[in-house]
Design an enzyme around this catalytic site. Structure first.
Site, PDB file in Angstrom:
ATOM      1  CE  LYS A 161      -2.777  -0.461   3.592  1.00 61.25           C
ATOM      2  NZ  LYS A 161      -2.522  -1.791   4.116  1.00 61.25           N
ATOM      3  CD  GLU A 187      -0.074   6.189   8.888  1.00 60.93           C
ATOM      4  OE1 GLU A 187       1.012   6.138   8.308  1.00 60.93           O
ATOM      5  OE2 GLU A 187      -0.892   5.254   8.848  1.00 60.93           O
ATOM      6  NE  ARG A 188       1.235   0.058  13.633  1.00 58.91           N
ATOM      7  CZ  ARG A 188       0.278  -0.125  12.721  1.00 58.91           C
ATOM      8  NH1 ARG A 188       0.262   0.618  11.623  1.00 58.91           N
ATOM      9  NH2 ARG A 188      -0.645  -1.046  12.893  1.00 58.91           N
TER      10      ARG A 188
END
Length: 491
Positions: A161, A187-188
């Site tokens: 992705k 998000e990380r």
């Protein structure tokens, strides 16, 4: 108070329940979406969500509420959450408040705008449906994207992705002279740092803005980061008249943050525990992504599907906004067919004769039909071998395998890993190549000659046509490969 602002409207904290804060005001009541500031240095930000009565408001904290206590002074800023817009925000990374998080100081020449903006009116929207060329063969031919449309990218972990998003950023900046905005919702921090480094190495950072609402931040912050990124995108579309590519990763986490906010606010949950306002909240974000008379915001959104259940309300409501769905397949990734897009699971509303054109539509249908026939024949090949197929079926298998390999492509964003120079392929070249393979022009070329190339002419330089003797020996090798692939599938 050291951090007090010029605003004269002050109140007090009445109650704190996690991220939900009630405040009382004797003067004018803050309006919905107003930003309140409190805490020792005004570091705690609260967005008003509801007016409870003539003197009380209830808000959701966009920052952690540690240290907040009843009786503390609350200041009404008199304005909603705002973010910076301007050419100086390019190549920078921001949080939901528009503060830089790339350790480079605040941008100089910027204007601050509210994140709560209305979608463009119908009178300003463009009614022409245009294709958005990405330079990626399999997308442009089989899942054409719409300029000013929304595409969903469905896939699990490790199937490509982010690489696909990175490549689209590279191609948009290089080919269309547009602006890319990456919005990370939940998000990380590791992913954000990696993406920033990759963009810098790829040389596309000067035409890009990144906005992150990280996973460890309160739900209010994650819920608003999408609106913040869209406000920046609208500036480049409406004021600078540039085309914008907006990448959102992950739209499901926006819905999830809304669900947390709704629960904290005490709203009655709807089906499967989702917020009752799910459709409205998603629409308020998605409807701002549009094609107008001044430019277009084209969006590609990564979509997580809970438990692979496509009837989940989050997936159903997201689907209703998309003009194209790109499904990534782990099986294709394991076979080395990159980008690992499953052509039979992916679809686009642009793939019609009226929009894509008669030739493009006919070719795309023929490619899908060939690949579908090959998928049906795989089980027979695995059990009986390629020799047992009828000659016309064998020809279909040969075409399908060559098409699969031709639709792979070396990416600019992976040059350092693969050692292959990235390729940007025009739609015309991609269609010509597919037409030649379907017309059996390349039946005497080995399959490997079509793998990881750009335009079809490269296959002729890569390998000459096979000699008749070699041609007779080839089916056995293809049979072995197909059997292996089918065996992998079965296991």
């Amino acid at each position: 108070m050291s951090g007090s602002t010029q605003a004269s409207n002050h109140g007090v904290v009445l109650a704190v329940r996690g991220s939900v804060v009630d405040a009382g005001f004797d003067g004018a009541l803050p309006s919905i979406y107003s930003l309140l500031r409190t805490g020792s240095e005004q570091q705690i930000a609260i967005e008003v969500q509801a007016q409870l009565d003539a003197h009380r408001v209830r808000g959701i904290a966009l920052t952690p509420t540690q240290g907040l206590a009843r009786g503390m002074v609350v200041t009404d800023t008199g304005a909603p959450l705002r973010v910076p817009v301007g050419d100086d925000i390019l190549s920078r990374m921001f949080d939901v408040f528009g503060r830089p998080i790339d350790r480079q100081g605040a941008p100089a020449q910027v204007e601050w705008r509210s994140v709560h903006r209305s979608p463009p009116p119908l009178g300003r929207r463009s009614t022409r449906s245009e294709l958005f060329e990405t330079g990626i063969k399999i997308i442009d031919v089989l899942v054409p994207l719409e300029r000013g449309g929304k595409a969903g990218l469905f896939g699990g972990a490790g199937v490509g992705k982010t690489v696909l998003l990175t490549e689209m950023i590279h191609n948009t900046v290089g080919k269309q002279k547009g602006v890319s905005i990456f919005c990370g919702i939940g998000e990380r921090c590791r992913e954000g740092e990696e993406l920033h480094r990759e963009m810098k190495d790829a040389g596309v950072l000067p035409s890009m803005v990144m906005v992150f609402g990280q996973m460890n931040e309160p739900p209010g912050s994650r819920f608003r980061v999408g609106h913040a990124a869209l406000t920046m995108a609208e500036y480049f579309r409406d004021d600078r008249h540039r085309d914008v590519l907006l990448l959102i990763d992950n739209i499901y986490r926006f819905i999830q943050a809304g669900m947390e906010v709704s629960g904290l606010m005490g709203q009655m949950p709807s089906r499967l525990g989702y917020q009752p306002t799910l459709a409205t909240e998603l629409s308020s974000l998605e409807e701002r992504i549009a094609n107008t008379d001044s430019g277009a915001i084209t969006s590609i959104q990564a979509v997580y599907v809970p438990a692979d259940d496509f009837t989940d309300p989050a997936a159903v409501h997201t689907f209703s906004h998309l003009s194209a769905s790109i499904a990534l397949s782990r099986k294709r990734a394991s076979e080395g067919l990159y980008p690992a897009i499953d052509p039979l699971q992916s679809s686009s509303k642009m793939a019609t004769p009226g929009i894509a054109g008669e030739r493009h539509y006919a070719l795309a249908q023929q490619i899908r039909r060939t690949l579908a026939q090959y998928a049906e024949l795989k089980d027979i090949i695995a059990m009986l071998g390629l020799e047992q197929l009828a000659p016309e079926d064998r020809a279909v298998v040969a075409r399908a395998r060559r098409l699969e390999r031709f639709l792979t492509q070396p990416f600019f964003s992976t040059e350092q890993f693969t050692g292959l120079a990235g390729k940007l392929v025009s739609l015309e070249d991609a269609l010509d190549g597919c037409e030649a393979i379907l017309g059996d022009v390349f039946k005497d070329y080995p399959e490997s000659a079509l793998y990881m190339i750009g335009a079809i002419d490269e296959a002729k330089k890569k390998a000459p046509a096979a000699a008749p003797a070699a041609r007779g020996a080839r089916p056995a090798r293809a049979d072995t490969q197909v059997t292996h692939a089918a065996g992998t599938h079965e296991s």
